[in-house]
Design a protein around this motif. Structure first.
Motif, PDB file in Angstrom:
ATOM      1  N   MET A 350     -30.700  12.290 -30.970  1.00 20.51           N
ATOM      2  CA  MET A 350     -31.364  13.207 -30.042  1.00 20.51           C
ATOM      3  C   MET A 350     -30.403  13.774 -28.993  1.00 20.51           C
ATOM      4  O   MET A 350     -30.809  14.566 -28.141  1.00 20.51           O
ATOM      5  CB  MET A 350     -32.528  12.487 -29.347  1.00 20.51           C
ATOM      6  CG  MET A 350     -33.627  12.022 -30.281  1.00 20.51           C
ATOM      7  SD  MET A 350     -34.937  11.143 -29.381  1.00 20.51           S
ATOM      8  CE  MET A 350     -35.600  12.457 -28.353  1.00 20.51           C
ATOM      9  N   GLY A 351     -29.139  13.338 -29.033  1.00 19.86           N
ATOM     10  CA  GLY A 351     -28.159  13.869 -28.108  1.00 19.86           C
ATOM     11  C   GLY A 351     -27.942  13.049 -26.863  1.00 19.86           C
ATOM     12  O   GLY A 351     -27.305  13.525 -25.906  1.00 19.86           O
ATOM     13  N   TYR A 352     -28.462  11.824 -26.848  1.00 17.79           N
ATOM     14  CA  TYR A 352     -28.274  10.967 -25.679  1.00 17.79           C
ATOM     15  C   TYR A 352     -27.184   9.942 -25.956  1.00 17.79           C
ATOM     16  O   TYR A 352     -26.966   9.529 -27.093  1.00 17.79           O
ATOM     17  CB  TYR A 352     -29.580  10.270 -25.306  1.00 17.79           C
ATOM     18  CG  TYR A 352     -30.673  11.230 -24.907  1.00 17.79           C
ATOM     19  CD1 TYR A 352     -30.670  11.827 -23.658  1.00 17.79           C
ATOM     20  CD2 TYR A 352     -31.694  11.557 -25.800  1.00 17.79           C
ATOM     21  CE1 TYR A 352     -31.666  12.724 -23.299  1.00 17.79           C
ATOM     22  CE2 TYR A 352     -32.690  12.449 -25.446  1.00 17.79           C
ATOM     23  CZ  TYR A 352     -32.672  13.034 -24.195  1.00 17.79           C
ATOM     24  OH  TYR A 352     -33.646  13.921 -23.849  1.00 17.79           O
ATOM     25  N   ALA A 353     -26.502   9.514 -24.887  1.00 23.22           N
ATOM     26  CA  ALA A 353     -25.412   8.554 -24.989  1.00 23.22           C
ATOM     27  C   ALA A 353     -25.302   7.805 -23.672  1.00 23.22           C
ATOM     28  O   ALA A 353     -25.951   8.181 -22.682  1.00 23.22           O
ATOM     29  CB  ALA A 353     -24.104   9.283 -25.305  1.00 23.22           C
ATOM     30  N   PRO A 354     -24.474   6.733 -23.625  1.00 23.95           N
ATOM     31  CA  PRO A 354     -24.347   5.986 -22.362  1.00 23.95           C
ATOM     32  C   PRO A 354     -23.973   6.857 -21.173  1.00 23.95           C
ATOM     33  O   PRO A 354     -24.430   6.592 -20.046  1.00 23.95           O
ATOM     34  CB  PRO A 354     -23.249   4.969 -22.686  1.00 23.95           C
ATOM     35  CG  PRO A 354     -23.385   4.740 -24.156  1.00 23.95           C
ATOM     36  CD  PRO A 354     -23.761   6.072 -24.732  1.00 23.95           C
ATOM     37  N   ASP A 355     -23.152   7.896 -21.421  1.00 24.27           N
ATOM     38  CA  ASP A 355     -22.778   8.774 -20.310  1.00 24.27           C
ATOM     39  C   ASP A 355     -23.766   9.919 -20.121  1.00 24.27           C
ATOM     40  O   ASP A 355     -23.606  10.749 -19.222  1.00 24.27           O
ATOM     41  CB  ASP A 355     -21.366   9.330 -20.527  1.00 24.27           C
ATOM     42  CG  ASP A 355     -21.252  10.135 -21.816  1.00 24.27           C
ATOM     43  OD1 ASP A 355     -22.167  10.036 -22.664  1.00 24.27           O
ATOM     44  OD2 ASP A 355     -20.242  10.850 -21.985  1.00 24.27           O
ATOM     45  N   LYS A 356     -24.785   9.966 -20.989  1.00 22.09           N
ATOM     46  CA  LYS A 356     -25.852  10.961 -20.870  1.00 22.09           C
ATOM     47  C   LYS A 356     -27.183  10.276 -21.209  1.00 22.09           C
ATOM     48  O   LYS A 356     -27.771  10.498 -22.254  1.00 22.09           O
ATOM     49  CB  LYS A 356     -25.609  12.142 -21.816  1.00 22.09           C
ATOM     50  CG  LYS A 356     -26.619  13.273 -21.639  1.00 22.09           C
ATOM     51  CD  LYS A 356     -26.456  14.340 -22.718  1.00 22.09           C
ATOM     52  CE  LYS A 356     -27.532  15.401 -22.611  1.00 22.09           C
ATOM     53  NZ  LYS A 356     -27.435  16.412 -23.698  1.00 22.09           N
TER      54      LYS A 356
END
Length: 519
Positions: A350-356
């Motif tokens: 979905m485009g999410y990550a630890p920095d986002k």
């Protein structure tokens, strides 16, 4: 009447700002709770705090046995037509309303008609089923006609939500606040909001089927239901004798059990289910992957063990243990199990990550150490890249907020830790059939499956239909079960209090209570 010693009153007033009545008399039971009721009108509220009280004031056509199964009560027998659209109930003679009028078929008709009032129906109208009309055949016989079969009617008529309201309440100002005429073991005397409800024993009461050994009126004269929000104040009152029965501080339960100074009663078969649900009409939870990520990211067993120890247990199903259709193994196969790597993978898609991180609000209602539990879930979510902002509020505010979030197509993502209690899988219909209890997730496919659970009279066929609904809810992470019993219903009881028990679905029973060694 001799006065009971209330040495703890001044202490409680200092600690909690709530005074336990120093004038409680011999013949009084003092039951302290963390919160107050909403109303004494069974058609206007759904909170456990409210229904526990009105279950003492009103009676029901049927009752539940120790296993939660329906048995005769005010109705000594009933018959159903072969097609399941007509039910005829034969009432016991001798039931009397608190104002001295006989309880008969006219009171039953009044209650059901009131529940279906077009201008102000019961908040649990759907749970009465598709009743078309109620007819008084004679004073002790009443007939229900249904539009179509409804297999959940009989268990519903054993629950306090179907309490029979005496028709002498009609036209009286203040029904539900200053007036509440029933036929149960306790008569309503007064309610000081935020402070105390006073009930007096009903000398004319006959127990036809309720789960109490006492066949008649309660042994004690009054039941004082007092609001004491602070757990340590309740414990202080229990220790001094100012309070007879109360919910103790959860952190102190193990110590109390070990010391033996107070009896500790833990409610079983509560029917309660705590679960995550989501605002699905806007991002991110309109995407099934976001909901599944939450389910994979959270470990309810570890969380509740840390906060509650053995007072609660993890729940795999959208209905609770003890309710028809609950099968832990079946549900575990369909519910996403704890797998933080899988949660991270879905969020990455979905485009999410630890920095986002994915940022959402987590709505939680107060009491029962749910704030601490929410913090554990918050940490588990953070570990996979979901930043949850915990927002605590009272249950009434949260119910309104959840619906508001569901009806808002824009804004920050929202999820909540909700609790519902019910005695039958028909709770799933109330929650998820269009338009939904909170205007959340619904679909024509789910509606059709839910409707089957209400009309199948064969128990095996109905169980399969319930399983189909549960699999749908679990696989799509619409309803993510967390734990049961739900409200950690634990009661601490003074040693001189004899006969206190808790019936299935968290209904305390005081008819059998006797208090020894009074001053």
């Amino acid at each position: 009447m001799p006065m009971r010693t209330r040495l703890g009153s001044a202490l409680l007033a200092l600690v909690a700002g709530t005074a336990i009545p120093a004038t409680a008399s011999a013949g009084d039971i003092v039951w302290a709770r963390y919160g107050d009721i909403d109303t004494l009108d069974p058609h206007r509220a759904t909170s456990t705090l409210s229904l526990q009280v009105w279950s003492l004031i009103y009676d029901t056509l049927l009752a539940t046995d120790k296993d939660g199964k329906p048995v005769p009560n005010l109705a000594e027998s009933w018959e159903a037509s072969p097609d399941g659209t007509e039910y005829t109930f034969k009432l016991h003679e001798g039931a009397v309303c608190h104002d001295g009028t006989p309880l008969d078929a006219n009171d039953v008709k009044y209650t059901v008609d009131r529940a279906f009032d077009e201008t102000n129906p019961s908040v649990t109208k759907a749970s009465w089923g598709p009743i078309e009309k109620v007819e008084v055949v004679d004073p002790t016989t009443v007939k229900f006609t249904l539009e179509k079969p409804f297999v959940a009617l009989i268990p519903f008529l054993a629950d306090s939500f179907s309490s029979i309201i005496c028709n002498s309440n009609e036209g009286k100002d203040g029904f539900g606040t200053s007036v509440a005429i029933g036929s149960g073991p306790w008569k309503f005397a007064s309610w000081t909001k935020g402070d105390q409800i006073v009930l007096e024993k009903n000398p004319d009461y006959k127990n036809f089927g309720k789960l109490a050994d006492n066949p008649g009126a309660p042994y004690e004269d009054r039941l004082l239901i007092t609001t004491v929000p602070e757990p340590q104040a309740r414990l202080a009152g229990l220790k001094t004798g100012a309070i007879d029965v109360a919910e103790p501080p959860l952190d102190d339960v193990a110590m109390l059990k070990e010391s033996g100074d107070l009896d500790v009663v833990t409610a079983e078969n509560t029917g309660q289910n705590v679960f995550f649900e989501f605002a699905v009409h806007r991002p991110p939870f309109d995407d099934v992957r976001a909901r599944q990520a939450v389910a994979y990211a959270t470990d309810p067993e570890a969380a509740i063990s840390l906060i509650y120890g053995d007072l609660s247990m993890p729940e795999q199903c959208p209905i609770s243990r003890g309710v028809f259709g609950n099968d832990q193994e079946f549900c575990a196969k369909h519910r996403p199990q704890y797998d933080p790597e899988k949660a991270t993978e879905l969020l990455g898609e979905m485009g999410y990550a630890p920095d986002k991180p994915l940022e959402v609000n987590l709505l939680v209602w107060t009491g029962g150490k749910r704030d601490k539990l929410a913090e554990v879930f918050q940490a588990q979510l953070a570990a996979v890249g979901i930043k949850a902002d915990i927002q605590m509020m009272d249950i009434g505010t949260m119910n309104a907020r959840v619906r508001q979030e569901n009806e808002n197509p824009e804004g920050k993502g929202s999820m909540d830790m909700m609790t519902w209690s019910w005695y039958d899988p028909d709770i799933l219909y109330a929650l998820w059939h269009s338009p939904g209890a909170y205007r959340g997730y619904t679909s024509p496919e789910l509606d059709a499956m839910l409707e089957k659970t209400r009309v199948l009279t064969d128990q095996d066929e109905r169980r399969k239909a319930v399983e189909d609904v549960m699999a749908h809810l679990l696989e799509k992470a619409i309803h993510v079960p967390l734990y049961t019993p739900g409200w950690e219903w634990v009661f601490a009881v003074r040693p001189e209090v004899e006969g206190f028990k808790v019936a299935p679905f968290v209904y305390p029973i005081f008819s059998d209570v006797k208090i020894a060694d009074k001053d």
